[in-house]
Design a protein around this motif. Sequence first.
Motif, PDB file in Angstrom:
ATOM      1  N   GLN A   1      29.902  33.918  28.099  1.00 16.84           N
ATOM      2  CA  GLN A   1      30.228  33.217  29.332  1.00 16.84           C
ATOM      3  C   GLN A   1      31.727  32.990  29.472  1.00 16.84           C
ATOM      4  N   GLN A   2      32.380  32.570  28.398  1.00 13.50           N
ATOM      5  CA  GLN A   2      33.819  32.323  28.453  1.00 13.50           C
ATOM      6  C   GLN A   2      34.591  33.625  28.664  1.00 13.50           C
ATOM      7  N   SER A   3      34.125  34.686  28.006  1.00  7.28           N
ATOM      8  CA  SER A   3      34.781  35.982  28.189  1.00  7.28           C
ATOM      9  C   SER A   3      34.692  36.435  29.636  1.00  7.28           C
ATOM     10  N   LEU A   4      33.528  36.200  30.249  1.00 11.60           N
ATOM     11  CA  LEU A   4      33.362  36.564  31.650  1.00 11.60           C
ATOM     12  C   LEU A   4      34.272  35.742  32.555  1.00 11.60           C
ATOM     13  N   LYS A   5      34.402  34.448  32.252  1.00 13.57           N
ATOM     14  CA  LYS A   5      35.289  33.593  33.046  1.00 13.57           C
ATOM     15  C   LYS A   5      36.739  34.041  32.932  1.00 13.57           C
ATOM     16  N   VAL A   6      37.168  34.376  31.707  1.00 20.24           N
ATOM     17  CA  VAL A   6      38.540  34.842  31.510  1.00 20.24           C
ATOM     18  C   VAL A   6      38.786  36.135  32.279  1.00 20.24           C
ATOM     19  N   GLN A   7      37.825  37.021  32.211  1.00 26.35           N
ATOM     20  CA  GLN A   7      37.975  38.307  32.906  1.00 26.35           C
ATOM     21  C   GLN A   7      38.024  38.096  34.419  1.00 26.35           C
ATOM     22  N   GLN A   8      37.176  37.196  34.919  1.00 22.73           N
ATOM     23  CA  GLN A   8      37.197  36.901  36.349  1.00 22.73           C
ATOM     24  C   GLN A   8      38.522  36.268  36.761  1.00 22.73           C
ATOM     25  N   ALA A   9      39.052  35.381  35.904  1.00 17.99           N
ATOM     26  CA  ALA A   9      40.339  34.759  36.214  1.00 17.99           C
ATOM     27  C   ALA A   9      41.457  35.799  36.239  1.00 17.99           C
ATOM     28  N   GLU A  10      41.432  36.714  35.271  1.00 17.65           N
ATOM     29  CA  GLU A  10      42.446  37.781  35.252  1.00 17.65           C
ATOM     30  C   GLU A  10      42.315  38.680  36.481  1.00 17.65           C
ATOM     31  N   HIS A  11      41.066  38.981  36.837  1.00 15.67           N
ATOM     32  CA  HIS A  11      40.849  39.813  38.029  1.00 15.67           C
ATOM     33  C   HIS A  11      41.348  39.106  39.281  1.00 15.67           C
ATOM     34  N   GLN A  12      41.081  37.797  39.374  1.00 15.81           N
ATOM     35  CA  GLN A  12      41.547  37.020  40.517  1.00 15.81           C
ATOM     36  C   GLN A  12      43.064  36.964  40.563  1.00 15.81           C
ATOM     37  N   ALA A  13      43.679  36.846  39.381  1.00 16.40           N
ATOM     38  CA  ALA A  13      45.141  36.818  39.325  1.00 16.40           C
ATOM     39  C   ALA A  13      45.728  38.158  39.771  1.00 16.40           C
ATOM     40  N   ARG A  14      45.084  39.247  39.364  1.00 16.67           N
ATOM     41  CA  ARG A  14      45.549  40.573  39.801  1.00 16.67           C
ATOM     42  C   ARG A  14      45.410  40.726  41.310  1.00 16.67           C
ATOM     43  N   LEU A  15      44.269  40.258  41.839  1.00 17.96           N
ATOM     44  CA  LEU A  15      44.079  40.336  43.286  1.00 17.96           C
ATOM     45  C   LEU A  15      45.118  39.505  44.029  1.00 17.96           C
TER      46      LEU A  15
END
Length: 433
Positions: free
Chosen positions: A146-160
């Motif tokens: 779950q935490q890995s998914l949140k980190v990945q989503q945050a990184e994706h959001q930051a890239r966007l």
Amino acid sequence: MLLCAIILGFIVVDTLYLDRFSAWALGLRVVWTLNIIAYPLLVRRSSDSWLGPLTDLNALISSVCILGLCWVMGGVGSPYFIIVSTQPLATSLVHHRRRRATLVSGSVCCVGTLVLLRSLEPSPIEALTWMSMMVGMTLLAVYFSQQSLKVQQAEHQARLERARRESLEALALSEHRRAQSEKLAIVGRLASGVAHEINNPLAYVGSNVDFVRKELLATQGEASREELAEVLAETRVGIQHIHQVVADLRGFARMDANEPTECRLADVVADAMKLASLRLKNVALRRVDVPLDLPEIFVVRQRLVQVVLNLLVNAGDALESHKVERGEVGVVGRVEGGRVVLLVEDNGPGFPPHVLSRIFEAFFTTKSPDKGTGLGLNLSRELVEQFGGTLTASNRAQGGACLRIELPAHQDDSSEDEEREPEQKDQEAVGSA
């Protein structure tokens, strides 16, 4: 492929550990290897709806193979049993977007551990310890997933967000360059008027300089010092006029700031009329009625000057192309419903119906290529809308065209505070009463 080779190669370790060859161990390792190879191939060829079930099946087969190897190698006492406890964590790392696969792996490992423990008949404390460890590792694996998914989503959001910011910056720069290009196009359309404005003072400046030179070189000059001083003063006025024309054009054509400020509409119109006079002087009479006491507006002044100048030059072009006698261009400013309105009117032929419906389209123009780019009105409307206003076109009832700019009146914070003070005093008076 390296992982598959390691898994198959460990059959040698199995043989040495058991002191014999085990067909079950080889079979389980082959199934495990085929599962690893087949998973990415199936995912590539399947639709998104099958991704979840395929991932769950991959985790299930891997966990069953590991448990089977532990059973073949001696159960809980097997050297491979430590892999069982770490299998949920491994699944969460490989399939971090699929928490259900981690739960499947953890559940299978917990059940398998319970089966292996029952075959050895351990003490209740020992069994409870093993089961607690497996449940804890499963929950930890789910948390990591779950935490890995949140980190990945945050990184994706930051890239966007970074991509969006870069796109906005690129768009702003493109708009600025487009405005500047159209501004230079307007300067080009003013070129003939500029030449006329500069040639006239240049003619008498040159004549005066020749006169002064002749008088100074004459052996017995008849000109008095007062006459020479008057000629030089006239020459200076001509030079100042040329300098002013060039300075006005340079100030208009330079790259201006993007920050809006409070300004008066009358000042904007004055700047635009000063430049437009180069085009309208021999085309039309100019009528300006913009009161100085109009509410201030909050705009990028140079940009609004560009808009008004474009409308004035367009009016001059229309009057000239249709050879309108006694052409007239009027600029009227007033307040309507709390908004500042500016009308740019002419007594020309007006807009034909098919032109009026498309007048603000990009690259639409009825002029020849040397007279317009088809972007002037489109860009003008965009600039006005950036200031919270509107730009519309219509035909006058008495004939001619009318371009209407509406802008919100700027309210200063101090004026708002002054308006609130009487209300607060009235409330306080009522409260004290």
